[in-house]
Write a protein that holds these residues in place. Sequence first.
Motif, PDB file in Angstrom:
ATOM      1  N   GLY A   1      44.810  34.938  40.387  1.00 33.82           N
ATOM      2  CA  GLY A   1      43.451  34.520  40.772  1.00 33.82           C
ATOM      3  C   GLY A   1      43.244  35.104  42.048  1.00 33.82           C
ATOM      4  N   LEU A   2      42.083  35.894  42.233  1.00 36.57           N
ATOM      5  CA  LEU A   2      41.815  36.377  43.484  1.00 36.57           C
ATOM      6  C   LEU A   2      40.728  35.478  44.405  1.00 36.57           C
ATOM      7  CD1 LEU A   2      41.502  40.122  42.778  1.00 36.57           C
ATOM      8  CD2 LEU A   2      43.294  39.093  43.784  1.00 36.57           C
ATOM      9  N   GLY A   3      39.781  34.723  43.579  1.00 41.90           N
ATOM     10  CA  GLY A   3      38.832  34.037  44.236  1.00 41.90           C
ATOM     11  C   GLY A   3      38.551  33.031  43.264  1.00 41.90           C
ATOM     12  N   GLU A   4      37.396  32.200  43.408  1.00 43.71           N
ATOM     13  CA  GLU A   4      37.154  30.889  42.739  1.00 43.71           C
ATOM     14  C   GLU A   4      36.768  31.356  41.175  1.00 43.71           C
ATOM     15  OE1 GLU A   4      33.719  27.393  42.418  1.00 43.71           O
ATOM     16  OE2 GLU A   4      33.558  29.035  43.957  1.00 43.71           O
ATOM     17  N   ASN A   5      36.205  32.402  40.962  1.00 49.95           N
ATOM     18  CA  ASN A   5      35.962  32.880  39.522  1.00 49.95           C
ATOM     19  C   ASN A   5      36.242  34.217  39.301  1.00 49.95           C
ATOM     20  OD1 ASN A   5      34.200  30.642  40.332  1.00 49.95           O
ATOM     21  ND2 ASN A   5      32.726  31.026  38.617  1.00 49.95           N
ATOM     22  N   PHE A   6      37.244  35.017  39.829  1.00 46.22           N
ATOM     23  CA  PHE A   6      37.567  36.161  39.576  1.00 46.22           C
ATOM     24  C   PHE A   6      39.331  36.351  39.653  1.00 46.22           C
ATOM     25  CE2 PHE A   6      38.424  40.616  41.137  1.00 46.22           C
ATOM     26  CZ  PHE A   6      37.666  41.360  40.184  1.00 46.22           C
ATOM     27  N   SER A   7      39.683  37.107  38.682  1.00 46.08           N
ATOM     28  CA  SER A   7      41.026  37.216  38.464  1.00 46.08           C
ATOM     29  C   SER A   7      41.442  38.649  38.185  1.00 46.08           C
ATOM     30  CB  SER A   7      41.861  36.307  37.750  1.00 46.08           C
ATOM     31  OG  SER A   7      41.154  36.370  36.255  1.00 46.08           O
TER      32      SER A   7
ATOM     33  N   GLY B   1      31.426  24.107  33.930  1.00 46.89           N
ATOM     34  CA  GLY B   1      31.656  22.688  34.390  1.00 46.89           C
ATOM     35  C   GLY B   1      32.687  21.804  33.491  1.00 46.89           C
ATOM     36  N   VAL B   2      33.496  22.436  32.884  1.00 45.69           N
ATOM     37  CA  VAL B   2      34.502  21.838  32.312  1.00 45.69           C
ATOM     38  C   VAL B   2      35.854  22.384  32.994  1.00 45.69           C
ATOM     39  CG1 VAL B   2      35.635  21.536  29.864  1.00 45.69           C
ATOM     40  CG2 VAL B   2      33.334  21.921  30.145  1.00 45.69           C
ATOM     41  N   GLU B   3      36.547  21.498  33.585  1.00 43.25           N
ATOM     42  CA  GLU B   3      37.836  22.086  34.337  1.00 43.25           C
ATOM     43  C   GLU B   3      38.885  22.365  33.384  1.00 43.25           C
ATOM     44  OE1 GLU B   3      38.818  19.000  37.517  1.00 43.25           O
ATOM     45  OE2 GLU B   3      37.275  19.506  38.694  1.00 43.25           O
ATOM     46  N   GLN B   4      38.998  21.673  32.430  1.00 42.15           N
ATOM     47  CA  GLN B   4      40.237  21.930  31.516  1.00 42.15           C
ATOM     48  C   GLN B   4      40.013  23.389  30.478  1.00 42.15           C
ATOM     49  OE1 GLN B   4      38.283  19.402  31.174  1.00 42.15           O
ATOM     50  NE2 GLN B   4      39.261  17.646  31.890  1.00 42.15           N
ATOM     51  N   LEU B   5      38.804  23.764  30.647  1.00 43.56           N
ATOM     52  CA  LEU B   5      38.597  24.860  29.752  1.00 43.56           C
ATOM     53  C   LEU B   5      38.107  25.973  30.509  1.00 43.56           C
ATOM     54  CD1 LEU B   5      38.131  26.125  26.885  1.00 43.56           C
ATOM     55  CD2 LEU B   5      35.733  25.463  27.008  1.00 43.56           C
ATOM     56  N   ASP B   6      39.027  27.383  30.615  1.00 37.97           N
ATOM     57  CA  ASP B   6      38.624  28.523  31.025  1.00 37.97           C
ATOM     58  C   ASP B   6      38.245  29.351  30.275  1.00 37.97           C
ATOM     59  OD1 ASP B   6      38.268  30.263  33.018  1.00 37.97           O
ATOM     60  OD2 ASP B   6      40.657  30.990  33.049  1.00 37.97           O
ATOM     61  N   VAL B   7      36.910  29.769  30.292  1.00 38.27           N
ATOM     62  CA  VAL B   7      36.300  31.020  29.324  1.00 38.27           C
ATOM     63  C   VAL B   7      36.308  32.119  30.383  1.00 38.27           C
ATOM     64  CG1 VAL B   7      34.489  31.833  28.186  1.00 38.27           C
ATOM     65  CG2 VAL B   7      35.107  29.595  27.999  1.00 38.27           C
ATOM     66  N   TYR B   8      36.784  33.396  29.767  1.00 34.47           N
ATOM     67  CA  TYR B   8      36.868  34.420  30.519  1.00 34.47           C
ATOM     68  C   TYR B   8      36.342  35.780  30.111  1.00 34.47           C
ATOM     69  CZ  TYR B   8      41.511  34.731  28.626  1.00 34.47           C
ATOM     70  OH  TYR B   8      42.599  34.482  27.559  1.00 34.47           O
ATOM     71  N   PRO B   9      35.399  36.256  30.269  1.00 34.77           N
ATOM     72  CA  PRO B   9      34.920  37.651  29.870  1.00 34.77           C
ATOM     73  C   PRO B   9      35.707  38.556  30.573  1.00 34.77           C
ATOM     74  CG  PRO B   9      33.125  36.746  30.814  1.00 34.77           C
ATOM     75  CD  PRO B   9      34.242  35.485  30.721  1.00 34.77           C
TER      76      PRO B   9
ATOM     77  N   PHE C   1      41.511  26.719  35.722  1.00 39.60           N
ATOM     78  CA  PHE C   1      41.786  27.804  36.530  1.00 39.60           C
ATOM     79  C   PHE C   1      41.315  27.139  37.973  1.00 39.60           C
ATOM     80  CE2 PHE C   1      40.068  31.423  38.829  1.00 39.60           C
ATOM     81  CZ  PHE C   1      40.986  32.410  38.465  1.00 39.60           C
ATOM     82  N   LYS C   2      42.236  27.444  38.895  1.00 38.12           N
ATOM     83  CA  LYS C   2      42.304  27.001  40.135  1.00 38.12           C
ATOM     84  C   LYS C   2      41.556  27.844  41.222  1.00 38.12           C
ATOM     85  CE  LYS C   2      45.724  23.635  39.332  1.00 38.12           C
ATOM     86  NZ  LYS C   2      46.864  23.742  38.726  1.00 38.12           N
TER      87      LYS C   2
ATOM     88  N   ASP D   1      50.729  49.140  23.618  1.00 37.76           N
ATOM     89  CA  ASP D   1      49.487  49.346  24.489  1.00 37.76           C
ATOM     90  C   ASP D   1      49.826  48.521  25.630  1.00 37.76           C
ATOM     91  OD1 ASP D   1      47.199  50.276  25.534  1.00 37.76           O
ATOM     92  OD2 ASP D   1      45.858  49.278  24.049  1.00 37.76           O
ATOM     93  N   ALA D   2      49.414  49.105  26.774  1.00 35.80           N
ATOM     94  CA  ALA D   2      49.478  48.353  28.123  1.00 35.80           C
ATOM     95  C   ALA D   2      47.931  48.423  28.802  1.00 35.80           C
ATOM     96  CB  ALA D   2      50.649  48.635  29.082  1.00 35.80           C
ATOM     97  N   LYS D   3      47.508  47.392  29.388  1.00 36.09           N
ATOM     98  CA  LYS D   3      46.116  47.440  30.022  1.00 36.09           C
ATOM     99  C   LYS D   3      46.183  46.674  31.460  1.00 36.09           C
ATOM    100  CE  LYS D   3      43.720  47.653  25.718  1.00 36.09           C
ATOM    101  NZ  LYS D   3      42.843  47.052  24.805  1.00 36.09           N
ATOM    102  N   ALA D   4      45.466  47.248  32.330  1.00 37.92           N
ATOM    103  CA  ALA D   4      45.109  46.328  33.480  1.00 37.92           C
ATOM    104  C   ALA D   4      43.711  45.924  33.226  1.00 37.92           C
ATOM    105  CB  ALA D   4      45.020  47.485  34.862  1.00 37.92           C
ATOM    106  N   ARG D   5      43.627  44.703  33.840  1.00 34.75           N
ATOM    107  CA  ARG D   5      42.297  44.184  33.527  1.00 34.75           C
ATOM    108  C   ARG D   5      41.838  43.185  34.426  1.00 34.75           C
ATOM    109  NH1 ARG D   5      43.576  39.586  28.526  1.00 34.75           N
ATOM    110  NH2 ARG D   5      44.287  37.780  30.136  1.00 34.75           N
ATOM    111  N   ILE D   6      40.515  42.916  34.617  1.00 33.57           N
ATOM    112  CA  ILE D   6      39.857  41.951  35.560  1.00 33.57           C
ATOM    113  C   ILE D   6      38.861  40.786  34.695  1.00 33.57           C
ATOM    114  CG2 ILE D   6      39.564  43.693  37.466  1.00 33.57           C
ATOM    115  CD1 ILE D   6      36.743  44.083  36.487  1.00 33.57           C
ATOM    116  N   ASN D   7      38.884  39.723  35.209  1.00 32.52           N
ATOM    117  CA  ASN D   7      38.334  38.769  34.507  1.00 32.52           C
ATOM    118  C   ASN D   7      37.368  37.909  35.228  1.00 32.52           C
ATOM    119  OD1 ASN D   7      40.129  38.949  32.156  1.00 32.52           O
ATOM    120  ND2 ASN D   7      41.785  37.667  33.294  1.00 32.52           N
ATOM    121  N   ALA D   8      36.101  37.577  34.764  1.00 30.49           N
ATOM    122  CA  ALA D   8      35.290  36.375  35.442  1.00 30.49           C
ATOM    123  C   ALA D   8      35.834  35.053  34.792  1.00 30.49           C
ATOM    124  CB  ALA D   8      33.899  36.871  35.107  1.00 30.49           C
ATOM    125  N   ASN D   9      36.341  34.509  35.570  1.00 30.12           N
ATOM    126  CA  ASN D   9      36.805  32.839  35.422  1.00 30.12           C
ATOM    127  C   ASN D   9      35.812  32.108  35.230  1.00 30.12           C
ATOM    128  OD1 ASN D   9      39.212  34.600  36.298  1.00 30.12           O
ATOM    129  ND2 ASN D   9      39.797  33.389  34.590  1.00 30.12           N
TER     130      ASN D   9
END
Length: 175
Positions: A50-56, A107-115, A22-23, A93-101
């Motif tokens: 992506g909207l910010g460093e840790n938000f989409s 600290g692992v660039e290759q892995l994006d965990v997102y609740p 996640f960039k 089913d269709a949904k709008a969603r927000i994520n915390a990336n």
Amino acid sequence: MKKVITLLFLVSFGFTQAQQAFKGKGDIKVNVGANLQDGGSGIQGSVDFGLGENFSFGFVSTYLLGVDNFNGYYHGGPTFYSDHKPEFKDRFDAKARINANLSSVIGVEQLDVYPGLSLGLHNFGGHVGGRYFFTDGFGVFTEIGFPIAKYSSNNDVFDHLNNQATFSLGASFNL
């Protein structure tokens, strides 16, 4: 033995060539995969912006292809169902969603965990997922979704299809 060596080579190559998951602002991820749940299985597609460093934010939709037909009395009701099939509204089913990336947080660039949280046609819910990118454009994802509050107190025969925990896995693409 050749298969084991080949598999180990591919796994080690995948980890050494992995790319950033996640960039941040301007990043676009597309997921396509299988949706597995009680009473049916189908396909899931999602897109995250992506909207910010840790938000989409994004959108997700699912369509159940294989759904079990219902036979019998539902919850002891007076109506007998004989080979009752779900309609389109029960399968989709269709949904709008927000994520915390959280890739930069853990600290692992290759892995994006997102609740995250989602607001859909059938319920308000949450999800927890992860993406791992092998190259700049291709990776894999897995996700667990769950309802927090459903919109109706209906207990129709197929109401449970869009109001239960789901498990998804598949391919992830970076656009």
